[in-house]
Design an enzyme around this catalytic site. Structure first.
Site, PDB file in Angstrom:
ATOM      1  N   SER A 139      51.703  52.646  77.362  1.00 32.98           N
ATOM      2  CA  SER A 139      51.293  51.571  76.095  1.00 32.98           C
ATOM      3  C   SER A 139      52.354  51.676  75.272  1.00 32.98           C
ATOM      4  O   SER A 139      52.365  50.933  74.042  1.00 32.98           O
ATOM      5  CB  SER A 139      50.303  52.531  76.111  1.00 32.98           C
ATOM      6  OG  SER A 139      50.335  54.003  74.711  1.00 32.98           O
TER       7      SER A 139
ATOM      8  N   SER B  75      52.947  57.006  79.122  1.00 34.21           N
ATOM      9  CA  SER B  75      53.066  55.886  78.276  1.00 34.21           C
ATOM     10  C   SER B  75      54.383  56.175  77.741  1.00 34.21           C
ATOM     11  O   SER B  75      55.205  54.832  76.850  1.00 34.21           O
ATOM     12  CB  SER B  75      52.536  55.811  76.587  1.00 34.21           C
ATOM     13  OG  SER B  75      50.991  55.609  77.141  1.00 34.21           O
TER      14      SER B  75
ATOM     15  N   LYS C 144      56.178  52.527  67.678  1.00 35.90           N
ATOM     16  CA  LYS C 144      54.627  51.466  68.375  1.00 35.90           C
ATOM     17  C   LYS C 144      53.962  51.922  66.848  1.00 35.90           C
ATOM     18  O   LYS C 144      53.455  52.243  66.427  1.00 35.90           O
ATOM     19  CB  LYS C 144      54.621  52.915  69.009  1.00 35.90           C
ATOM     20  CG  LYS C 144      53.129  52.922  70.312  1.00 35.90           C
ATOM     21  CD  LYS C 144      53.407  53.529  71.110  1.00 35.90           C
ATOM     22  CE  LYS C 144      52.096  53.523  71.947  1.00 35.90           C
ATOM     23  NZ  LYS C 144      52.349  54.463  73.222  1.00 35.90           N
TER      24      LYS C 144
END
Length: 555
Positions: free
Chosen positions: A254, A278, A177
């Site tokens: 996310s 997330s 990420k």
């Protein structure tokens, strides 16, 4: 053009078919949605498939097309028609893209009765030609920028080792990420303007280094929602990553890029963060395994924070075994936890099947999710007694006022997010998408007194959760719904977000680990979430995997 088949079409009928085909192709080039909708057969049985999956029904195909934004410019270089009957023909065409590469389109055209006027110039020869099934093979990009900010083969290799034997993550690849430092690259946080001013990292984040030390390579740096302040998976700058399990749906965020990369088979492990859901939400939406670890269990060194009180590190995988391997490589795999796993980070001692459910949490879910959850918790794998003292295996508990907990969670999260990024946001007006910008505007208005009051509410709730759960594993859906469609309105997305965060904030408030296991369908995937005692991370994965096995789900 070549025409073959087991039947024949009269010249005028063939001309009509080819006119409809070319009219459809011309509409594709200008994204004429009305013509494209009319070119597909009405009804629930029409099919359209591509590399991202299958769409069933004219309504879903139309919804997908309305947000696609057109296709790459191309020309048709070859057309072959195989006539199946006077009313049906298979049309296979080869396309050459202006930007390079070629594609293939396979369409089953059938003639239907239609009293509406035609606009394709083909005349009326016993009905209107429409597509009843289509499969599209496009020219795949080398890197899908909606998933990857940068990728390689690999981007960064595994760390060298002096050991001659295999390492636990040997041969695995990681989608990192875009919040974690990767040596030689800057952190972009899903915002191109932030990336432009970011310094190149000199060393890996500790969570990245642990995976590389375990034998995994870094496949690439994957996209995230702006500053990770969302659970939808949409990014106005880079686009929305495809949902690897549900065509035409949002991926969840996310940790959207890592989740999509894993779901699509482009990486083995997605390294992500979970502040308010997330990891759990994209895992739920895309049928993946995922864990948010005990708060503080994994070092945050080299991680760009959002709200440190709640930020945790975790992983997304396609299997329980890969999830456990990633967790063990980072947390340590020693089986030295106490009997209930409490207080030992990564403890792998067995967790008893002592479960708790809260009807108040599940009440915020959509009806299909509630029904699937209620059916699942009646299964013997969950209801069966597995406790030496003969305690009830499943108990309903009252966690108190969850609306107040959620409200306090949002206040503290907002206050910390503003402290982390507010100065940058103020210096770059108009850069963020409307939804993220609105969240920062709300966060900017949080006063010190309001924050202090919210922290007191959370502290009391944490003590209450510990007391009520008493070492049990809390079961709940990982999200309030299956993945919303790409065409969902901002209002619909916000409603789903609020309902989901009301549920996910329980683990964040308690600092608990939470595993999302892909054990429900409505009919799209929804995860079953196992929220365990602090420090029971590995044991919690083992428990979830054991339940999945007893339910007959693939691991």
């Amino acid at each position: 053009m070549s025409v073959t088949g087991v039947a024949e079409l009269e010249p005028a009928e063939l001309e009509s078919l080819l006119a409809a085909f070319h009219h459809y192709e011309a509409a594709l080039m200008v994204d004429d949605v009305d013509v494209l909708d009319r070119s597909f057969a009405p009804g629930p049985d029409t099919l359209r498939g591509d590399a991202n999956g299958l769409l069933v029904g004219h309504e879903r195909i139309s919804a997908f097309r309305s947000v696609r934004g057109g296709v790459a410019r191309r020309t048709i270089t070859e057309v072959r028609v195989r006539v199946l009957s006077p009313q049906a023909a298979l049309v296979v065409s080869v396309s050459a893209f202006v930007a390079g590469g070629s594609g293939l389109q396979t369409q089953l055209w059938e003639r239907i009765a239609d009293a509406r006027p035609r606009h394709d110039g083909g005349g009326d020869h016993g009905g209107r030609w429409v597509i009843t099934s289509a499969h599209v093979t496009g020219a795949p990009p080398a890197v899908n920028r909606a998933i990857w900010r940068v990728a390689g083969s690999p981007l960064v290799p595994a760390l060298p080792t002096s050991s001659s034997g295999p390492r636990p993550l040997e041969g695995m690849s990681v989608a990192v990420k875009d919040l974690f430092a990767v040596e030689g690259f800057a952190v972009g946080a899903g915002v191109p303007e932030y990336l432009a001013g970011a310094a190149v990292a000199e060393v890996d984040a500790e969570a990245v280094r642990a995976l590389r030390a375990g034998g995994a390579s870094v496949q690439g740096i994957a996209q995230t929602d702006e500053f990770a302040y969302s659970i939808a998976g949409r990014n106005v700058h880079y686009g929305t990553p495809p949902n690897g399990a549900v065509t035409g749906a949002i991926p969840g965020g996310s940790s959207s890029g890592p989740a999509s990369a894993v779901a699509l088979g482009q990486a083995t492990i997605g390294l992500g963060t979970d502040t308010g859901g997330s990891i759990r939400v994209p895992a739920s939406y895309q049928g993946l395994w995922g864990i948010r670890t005990t708060h503080g269990a994994v070092s945050a060194t080299g991680l760009l924070p959002l709200a440190p009180t709640f930020d945790t590190v975790g992983w997304l995988t396609r299997s329980a075994a890969a999830l456990r391997a990633a967790a063990a490589a980072t947390l340590g795999g020693a089986d030295d936890a106490s009997a209930d796993g409490v207080g030992r980070v990564g403890g792998a001692a067995r967790l008893a099947r002592r479960f708790a459910v809260s009807r108040d949490i599940v009440a915020s879910c959509e009806s299909g999710v509630r029904e699937a959850f209620d059916a699942l918790i009646r299964e013997p794998a969950i209801r069966g007694v597995d406790d030496a003292q003969g305690s009830p295996p499943l108990e309903e508990v009252d966690l108190g006022d969850l609306d107040a907990v959620f409200a306090a969670f949002r206040v503290v999260q907002g206050a910390e997010a503003w402290r982390q990024h507010g100065e940058w946001v103020q210096a770059h007006p108009g850069v963020l998408g409307p939804d993220i910008a609105e969240r920062f505007d709300i966060a900017a208005a949080v006063t010190a007194d309001t924050e202090a009051e919210a922290r007191a509410v959370l502290a009391e709730a944490r003590e209450r959760f510990d007391r009520v759960l008493d070492g049990r594993v809390l079961l709940l859906p990982s999200a309030s719904s299956a993945a919303p469609a790409l065409t969902a309105t901002p209002g619909d997305i916000q409603a789903v977000r609020a309902a989901t965060l009301r549920m996910t904030s329980v683990a964040g408030t308690g600092g608990y680990p939470a595993v999302s296991a892909p054990l429900m369908r409505v009919p799209d995937p929804v995860g079953l979430c196992f929220v365990g005692p602090r420090g029971s991370d590995l044991a919690l994965i083992d428990l979830a995997a054991s339940v999945a096995a007893d339910l007959g789900h693939p691991l």
